[in-house]
Design an enzyme around this catalytic site. Structure first.
Site, PDB file in Angstrom:
ATOM      1  N   ASN A   1      34.477  40.724  51.825  1.00  0.00           N
ATOM      2  CA  ASN A   1      34.000  40.802  50.455  1.00  0.00           C
ATOM      3  C   ASN A   1      32.727  41.629  50.425  1.00  0.00           C
ATOM      4  OD1 ASN A   1      36.017  39.151  49.432  1.00  0.00           O
ATOM      5  ND2 ASN A   1      34.781  37.304  49.507  1.00  0.00           N
TER       6      ASN A   1
ATOM      7  N   ARG B   1      41.273  37.934  51.238  1.00  0.00           N
ATOM      8  CA  ARG B   1      40.986  38.204  52.653  1.00  0.00           C
ATOM      9  C   ARG B   1      41.954  37.453  53.558  1.00  0.00           C
ATOM     10  NH1 ARG B   1      35.166  36.462  53.509  1.00  0.00           N
ATOM     11  NH2 ARG B   1      35.894  34.914  52.048  1.00  0.00           N
TER      12      ARG B   1
END
Length: 93
Positions: free
Chosen positions: A40, A22
């Protein structure tokens, strides 16, 4: 002038959580004119939504995949044209 913008929703499968995916996505997004989010998912995948000009979004995704290739096993992409949903690019939870 159309109010629709190119949008990709991407699901990355593999060892994509716990490896800085990320954060890397956020850093790559700064190199392109895109908005959206990355997060996520409970099933172990990473979800990416990116909006902008088609050429920018696809170049962004391609660069991300190139940088994170060792961690990605599968990439699922859904595209559409729709009104913009984002003002910036961010990591969400």
């Amino acid at each position: 002038m159309s109010d629709k913008i190119y949008r990709e929703e991407v699901h990355f499968t593999g060892r994509v959580q716990g490896v800085g995916f990320r954060y890397a996505t956020l850093q790559v997004a700064k190199e392109f004119e895109v908005t959206g989010e990355v997060k996520n998912l409970p099933d172990g995948r990473v979800y990416l939504c990116a909006e902008g000009k088609e050429s920018e979004v696809t170049a962004f995704r391609d660069e991300l995949v190139d940088r994170m290739k060792p961690f990605i096993r599968e990439t699922e992409i859904k595209t559409e044209a729709r009104p913009s949903s984002y003002q910036s690019f961010s990591i969400t939870h």
